[in-house]
Scaffold this active site. Sequence first.
Site, short mmCIF file in Angstrom:
data_model
loop_
_atom_site.label_atom_id
_atom_site.label_comp_id
_atom_site.label_asym_id
_atom_site.label_seq_id
_atom_site.Cartn_x
_atom_site.Cartn_y
_atom_site.Cartn_z
N GLY A 166 1.43 -1.44 0.30
CA GLY A 166 0.02 0.03 0.12
C GLY A 166 1.15 1.06 -0.26
N PRO A 167 0.06 2.27 -0.16
CA PRO A 167 0.87 3.64 0.00
C PRO A 167 1.55 4.23 1.35
CG PRO A 167 -1.03 4.19 -0.08
CD PRO A 167 -1.03 2.66 -0.15
N LYS A 179 1.63 0.11 7.47
CA LYS A 179 1.86 -1.00 7.13
C LYS A 179 2.82 -1.85 8.39
CE LYS A 179 3.28 0.51 3.51
NZ LYS A 179 2.73 1.47 3.21
N THR A 180 3.85 -0.38 9.36
CA THR A 180 4.74 -1.38 9.70
C THR A 180 4.43 -1.19 11.50
OG1 THR A 180 6.13 0.14 8.79
CG2 THR A 180 6.95 0.19 10.78
N VAL A 198 0.07 4.29 5.22
CA VAL A 198 -1.38 3.98 5.53
C VAL A 198 -1.60 3.06 7.12
CG1 VAL A 198 -1.85 4.66 3.24
CG2 VAL A 198 -1.13 2.01 3.70
N SER A 257 -3.50 2.33 -18.06
CA SER A 257 -4.52 2.42 -16.67
C SER A 257 -4.97 3.67 -18.21
CB SER A 257 -4.81 2.24 -15.47
OG SER A 257 -3.76 2.91 -15.15
N LYS A 276 -8.15 4.57 -6.51
CA LYS A 276 -7.96 5.55 -7.67
C LYS A 276 -9.70 5.95 -7.33
CE LYS A 276 -6.09 3.22 -12.05
NZ LYS A 276 -5.70 2.58 -12.27
#
Length: 985
Positions: free
Chosen positions: A522-523, A528-529, A526, A845, A888
């Site tokens: 993910g960006p 993750k860690t 957000v 895309s 998106k």
Amino acid sequence: MPEDKDIKNQSQAPSEDAGMQEDAARAHGAEGAEQEAQAQACGTAGPDAAGPEADASAASEPEAQASQEDAGAAEADEPAAPASPESPEAPAAPDAPDASEAPDAPDAPLALTVKIRRADSGEAGQDADGKDQDRPSRGIPHPATIVFGIPAPGQAKRGEGDKEQEEEQPIPSIVPVVPVRDVVIFNYMFLPLFISRPSSAEAVQSAVGDGRHVLILTQRDEKEDEPKQQDLFSVGTVVKVLRMLRLPDGKLKILVHGEARAKVAEFTQEEPFLSARIEILPEPEVPLDVNVEAMLRFAREECEKVLSMKSITSPELLNIIQGVNEPGRLADLVASSLRLKLEDAQRILESVDPVQRLKLVNDQLAREAEVTAVQLRIQNTAKEEMDKAQKDYFLREQIKAIHQELGDGAEDPASETDRLREALKEAHLPEDVQKEADKQLRRLSLAHGDSAEAGVIRTYLELLSELPWDKLSEDNLDIKNAQATLDEDHFGLDKIKDRILEYLSVYKLNPDTKGSILCFVGPPGVGKTSLGRSIARALGRKFERLSLGGMHDEAEIRGHRRTYIGAMPGRIIQCFRHAGTRNPVIMLDELDKIGNDFHGDPQSALLEVLDPEQNSTFSDHYLGVPFDLSKVIFLCTANQLETIPSALRDRTEIIRLAGYTQQEKLEIAKRYLVKKRVDDNGLKEGDFELEDQAIERIILEYSREAGVRELERKIGTLCRKMARRKAEDERPPFHVGAADLPELLGPPVFLEEDRGEKLLPGMAYGLAWTQAGGDVLTIEAAVMKGKGAIQLTGSLGDVMKESAQAATSYIRSKADEFGVKADFLTKSDIHVHVPDGATPKDGPSAGVTLTTALLSALKGKPVCEDLCMTGEIDLKGRVLPVGGIKEKVLGAVARGLKRCIIPWQNKKDLHDIPEDLLAKIAMHPVRYYTEVYRLAFQEEPGAKAKAPARKTAAGKTAKAKAPAKKASGRKASAEPAPEADAGKA
């Protein structure tokens, strides 16, 4: 011990017990009057003892004397142990010849006699007639010296007259019962016993007054203080009480002699003591055939073998064993001498057949011989190791003295080696690792303390001693606690939390499972860690983070080889050294940014780390020995899935974290970010207040991202400004509203006007995925006179360039349907541009958006300003699926757009988008571009060609001629003026 304890076997009988035991053992097997005389000769008769003492004849041979202690000093709970072959001081005697035989016979065996002497000098134990002169009132006899002697040839035996005077009393059918705890008494066995229970004491008193016979039954459970009938074995031994002493504390001490096996027919009395009707078990005679003789020899040889292995030299005992030829009596003799378990001894006692009883005893002898052999081997091994340790100590002391003489004693290399050896011992190394450690210790002891090699070896051994080879932290596998921990640390992310809880549930049910390795993609910002930290906190494990970003050397994972100075272990092993446990949670951060160059391939080195089938024997080049990684929970993070090597993607389970909605960001800021920044900047709770409207404005106008990092920075900026005010002696609390943000944070970064901007012809909104989340791109197209050149700008990649070429070809193939000239490419140049040209852009895309922007420029008609789109297009007009739909859509909602076009095959991705987010934007899944055209231009494909025919006669005539000349029809329909009119219509 408590007074109500029953009879227990005393392993070490002090004082007079030793004399009683020795005398009883030597008199074992004596028949007739001599047996009675020897038993009575074991001490002076007390007030309860019946019958005279044995004759104290003088022995012509040298007398062996044993000084005895006071019998009252013995512990009352435990009886003296029976004679055994292991104790040469108290051997069991064989059957003595009958006293009536002529003592002069040259071949007659010598009989044992007993001589008793008082230890006190003031009194004589007996007068010339053998009468007892001990005063009954004293209760406790004086210590006596028991003297065993062998009469000279021709000497008359004493005690024959006593035998004639006293008749042998038969065993009655009803006898008192005395329970014992942990001893089984056999026939012909002499044993001193302590009596502590009142009921047992009364039973003995009754027996002494009436024939002296009692039945000894062993308890099934030695912990039972008041045994009942069902608590006793049914088979025991009828014994005769030869002597009884009353101790000062009221307990009794008796000497008994086993006379017959007996079985309880029924219990006749319970109070005041147990009595039973008994059946005497007969002792059948066995002919001495070859089998019986072999069993007798085996028993004798095994006894001799056990005695020799125990270094017990007792010729007298060996002679006794060799003189017994009856299988039953030899079995009883050996069984009474062995240290048998209660069940085994009782089984031997209950065996009526002498041959079968001897067989059981032989089995126990064989086992005892085997156990003794193993015991000797263990003792010899321990002695050898002790000798080696003493030798090593002596040599090390010599080496230490040598170093001191050489002048380098201050460095004390020997003590350093000892310290490392002790540290390695405490580390509990595996066997193969211990061998390597011992090898390196020997090298270190031989190397000079200042040499480079000694430094390398010393560092290596320190690493071995510090690694957690057997240290595991205890897991907290409470799933509800784990859920509470995740909810406490993170807001939202419901599906991600469910997957983590499923992972922990499987681990709880099967700790040995080789589960998948989770990879959070993910960006940035957000969480993750922080999810990895929450998992470690929920499990109660240590957390270690290993950043892989920019790593290009394989030695970072596997370590350097110990062939040069400065070698180090890999970062995986260093994580264990720092954590101190073998089962931490290790987060491999930035998996998608790992490098690969001529130094090595760290990606391939990670394959072994992340493979559950291989990492149990992970090999570090510096360590040189395998290290078990199977207990570790590995977690990975990445920003982009595409840049993760395919082999590593196969090792992990991908979990996507798309980003947070505006409402989630608001809750995260209120619950976590504001409090964290207030504490970080020296403020106290209540000093700083931030309105919800201010947080929403920061989210919309100052931080447009998928995560919350920029939002946290802006809140930190506000806290710093409030901290300055407090430092300048302004009094809190400080209140910040939405109107205060321009003054504190400056003008908005993302202006509100951008949201409602109307699109010009040739412009279209496309959705793109970036590392910071979803974003809205404005794609521009311009058509000008030229010769068909196509120009693409805006740092576009090859994929987007190919999408632009495919869009051009598709429009040319469908020019009639879309109302454009088919030869527009031969007379016009096309320029496609994507703003923010400094940012590289690529990805499959943008085909749908490029086609729409180009059609808008060719038609001169703008696209609806509240519409955005994503998807790829092929030459047949099919809309192909793309990735990153959730990111998106989040970007589109943040921009304020109301409608979104996505490929039909991406409809399944809408399941991951929160419902409150879908309520803010209308989703339009499409299969073909004609559906996109209808939504973008609010008209059907082909409608523009028919519009001019309805307005003018010339147009109608042209339409009528169209079937005849198709080319002229295309030319007429492509005129600019009619197209503009049609667009307005």
